[in-house]
Design a protein around this motif. Structure first.
Motif, PDB file in Angstrom:
ATOM      1  N   ARG A   1       4.804  38.344   5.172  1.00  0.00           N
ATOM      2  CA  ARG A   1       5.255  38.960   6.423  1.00  0.00           C
ATOM      3  C   ARG A   1       4.277  38.672   7.561  1.00  0.00           C
ATOM      4  O   ARG A   1       4.689  38.399   8.689  1.00  0.00           O
ATOM      5  N   LEU A   2       2.986  38.731   7.249  1.00  0.00           N
ATOM      6  CA  LEU A   2       1.990  38.436   8.285  1.00  0.00           C
ATOM      7  C   LEU A   2       2.082  36.989   8.741  1.00  0.00           C
ATOM      8  O   LEU A   2       1.975  36.700   9.933  1.00  0.00           O
ATOM      9  N   ARG A   3       2.255  36.081   7.797  1.00  0.00           N
ATOM     10  CA  ARG A   3       2.403  34.661   8.169  1.00  0.00           C
ATOM     11  C   ARG A   3       3.571  34.491   9.132  1.00  0.00           C
ATOM     12  O   ARG A   3       3.482  33.740  10.100  1.00  0.00           O
ATOM     13  N   TRP A   4       4.670  35.179   8.845  1.00  0.00           N
ATOM     14  CA  TRP A   4       5.844  35.090   9.711  1.00  0.00           C
ATOM     15  C   TRP A   4       5.525  35.646  11.097  1.00  0.00           C
ATOM     16  O   TRP A   4       5.902  35.064  12.110  1.00  0.00           O
ATOM     17  N   ARG A   5       4.817  36.768  11.156  1.00  0.00           N
ATOM     18  CA  ARG A   5       4.467  37.373  12.447  1.00  0.00           C
ATOM     19  C   ARG A   5       3.485  36.520  13.238  1.00  0.00           C
ATOM     20  O   ARG A   5       3.380  36.662  14.455  1.00  0.00           O
ATOM     21  N   CYS A   6       2.764  35.640  12.558  1.00  0.00           N
ATOM     22  CA  CYS A   6       1.809  34.760  13.236  1.00  0.00           C
ATOM     23  C   CYS A   6       2.504  33.584  13.917  1.00  0.00           C
ATOM     24  O   CYS A   6       1.870  32.850  14.666  1.00  0.00           O
ATOM     25  N   ARG A   7       3.780  33.421  13.665  1.00  0.00           N
ATOM     26  CA  ARG A   7       4.545  32.363  14.332  1.00  0.00           C
ATOM     27  C   ARG A   7       4.819  32.830  15.749  1.00  0.00           C
ATOM     28  O   ARG A   7       5.623  33.722  15.970  1.00  0.00           O
ATOM     29  N   ARG A   8       4.124  32.248  16.686  1.00  0.00           N
ATOM     30  CA  ARG A   8       4.189  32.672  18.076  1.00  0.00           C
ATOM     31  C   ARG A   8       4.899  31.606  18.899  1.00  0.00           C
ATOM     32  O   ARG A   8       5.408  30.630  18.371  1.00  0.00           O
ATOM     33  N   GLY A   9       4.864  31.770  20.201  1.00  0.00           N
ATOM     34  CA  GLY A   9       5.447  30.779  21.098  1.00  0.00           C
ATOM     35  C   GLY A   9       4.466  29.683  21.466  1.00  0.00           C
ATOM     36  O   GLY A   9       4.830  28.737  22.153  1.00  0.00           O
ATOM     37  N   MET A  10       3.235  29.815  21.002  1.00  0.00           N
ATOM     38  CA  MET A  10       2.197  28.824  21.333  1.00  0.00           C
ATOM     39  C   MET A  10       1.628  28.260  20.033  1.00  0.00           C
ATOM     40  O   MET A  10       1.111  29.005  19.204  1.00  0.00           O
ATOM     41  N   LYS A  11       1.719  26.970  19.871  1.00  0.00           N
ATOM     42  CA  LYS A  11       1.261  26.324  18.643  1.00  0.00           C
ATOM     43  C   LYS A  11      -0.207  26.631  18.356  1.00  0.00           C
ATOM     44  O   LYS A  11      -0.591  26.834  17.210  1.00  0.00           O
ATOM     45  N   GLU A  12      -1.029  26.663  19.396  1.00  0.00           N
ATOM     46  CA  GLU A  12      -2.455  26.941  19.211  1.00  0.00           C
ATOM     47  C   GLU A  12      -2.665  28.305  18.559  1.00  0.00           C
ATOM     48  O   GLU A  12      -3.490  28.448  17.659  1.00  0.00           O
TER      49      GLU A  12
ATOM     50  N   TYR B   1      -6.400  32.566  10.022  1.00  0.00           N
ATOM     51  CA  TYR B   1      -7.105  33.829   9.768  1.00  0.00           C
ATOM     52  C   TYR B   1      -6.438  34.571   8.610  1.00  0.00           C
ATOM     53  O   TYR B   1      -7.123  35.073   7.716  1.00  0.00           O
ATOM     54  N   VAL B   2      -5.114  34.649   8.625  1.00  0.00           N
ATOM     55  CA  VAL B   2      -4.403  35.334   7.542  1.00  0.00           C
ATOM     56  C   VAL B   2      -4.708  34.673   6.205  1.00  0.00           C
ATOM     57  O   VAL B   2      -5.010  35.345   5.218  1.00  0.00           O
ATOM     58  N   GLU B   3      -4.658  33.365   6.161  1.00  0.00           N
ATOM     59  CA  GLU B   3      -4.891  32.635   4.918  1.00  0.00           C
ATOM     60  C   GLU B   3      -6.313  32.789   4.396  1.00  0.00           C
ATOM     61  O   GLU B   3      -6.523  32.942   3.196  1.00  0.00           O
ATOM     62  N   GLU B   4      -7.278  32.745   5.295  1.00  0.00           N
ATOM     63  CA  GLU B   4      -8.680  32.672   4.879  1.00  0.00           C
ATOM     64  C   GLU B   4      -9.422  34.011   4.873  1.00  0.00           C
ATOM     65  O   GLU B   4     -10.370  34.165   4.112  1.00  0.00           O
ATOM     66  N   ARG B   5      -9.024  34.934   5.728  1.00  0.00           N
ATOM     67  CA  ARG B   5      -9.871  36.112   5.905  1.00  0.00           C
ATOM     68  C   ARG B   5      -9.192  37.466   5.822  1.00  0.00           C
ATOM     69  O   ARG B   5      -9.857  38.467   5.570  1.00  0.00           O
ATOM     70  N   TYR B   6      -7.900  37.534   6.084  1.00  0.00           N
ATOM     71  CA  TYR B   6      -7.251  38.844   6.210  1.00  0.00           C
ATOM     72  C   TYR B   6      -7.404  39.700   4.960  1.00  0.00           C
ATOM     73  O   TYR B   6      -7.775  40.868   5.052  1.00  0.00           O
ATOM     74  N   ALA B   7      -7.109  39.156   3.790  1.00  0.00           N
ATOM     75  CA  ALA B   7      -7.131  39.948   2.551  1.00  0.00           C
ATOM     76  C   ALA B   7      -8.507  40.555   2.285  1.00  0.00           C
ATOM     77  O   ALA B   7      -8.613  41.659   1.754  1.00  0.00           O
ATOM     78  N   GLY B   8      -9.573  39.876   2.682  1.00  0.00           N
ATOM     79  CA  GLY B   8     -10.921  40.366   2.452  1.00  0.00           C
ATOM     80  C   GLY B   8     -11.506  41.160   3.605  1.00  0.00           C
ATOM     81  O   GLY B   8     -12.634  41.635   3.523  1.00  0.00           O
TER      82      GLY B   8
END
Length: 85
Positions: free
Chosen positions: A11-22, A30-37
């Protein structure tokens, strides 16, 4: 700290899809590497950040605007330091 489930991360990955590629790239990394920890406070700050409009998040990341809290400032620092590379 409660563990983050695969479903929550999806769900977080989906919410990270924004209107700006950057922003897509920075937030998803951040979600992939750091969020869980991250600490519960940092996780709450991230969820709060996702509620902000893209131009506001982008301004935080570029240092053009100050985030509203020290926790969010630290979060932005982590997000921008985990950029591509």
């Amino acid at each position: 700290m409660p563990s983050t489930t695969v479903q929550e991360l999806g769900r977080l990955r989906w919410r990270c899809r924004r209107g700006m590629k950057e922003l897509d790239m920075l937030l998803a990394r951040y979600v992939e590497e750091r969020y869980a920890g991250a600490s519960p406070a940092a996780q709450r700050a991230f969820l709060e950040l996702l509620e902000a409009p893209d131009p506001v998040i982008y301004a935080y990341c570029l240092g053009q605007a100050l985030p509203p809290t020290s926790v969010m400032s630290s979060l932005i620092e982590q997000i921008t330091s985990s950029g591509p590379g």
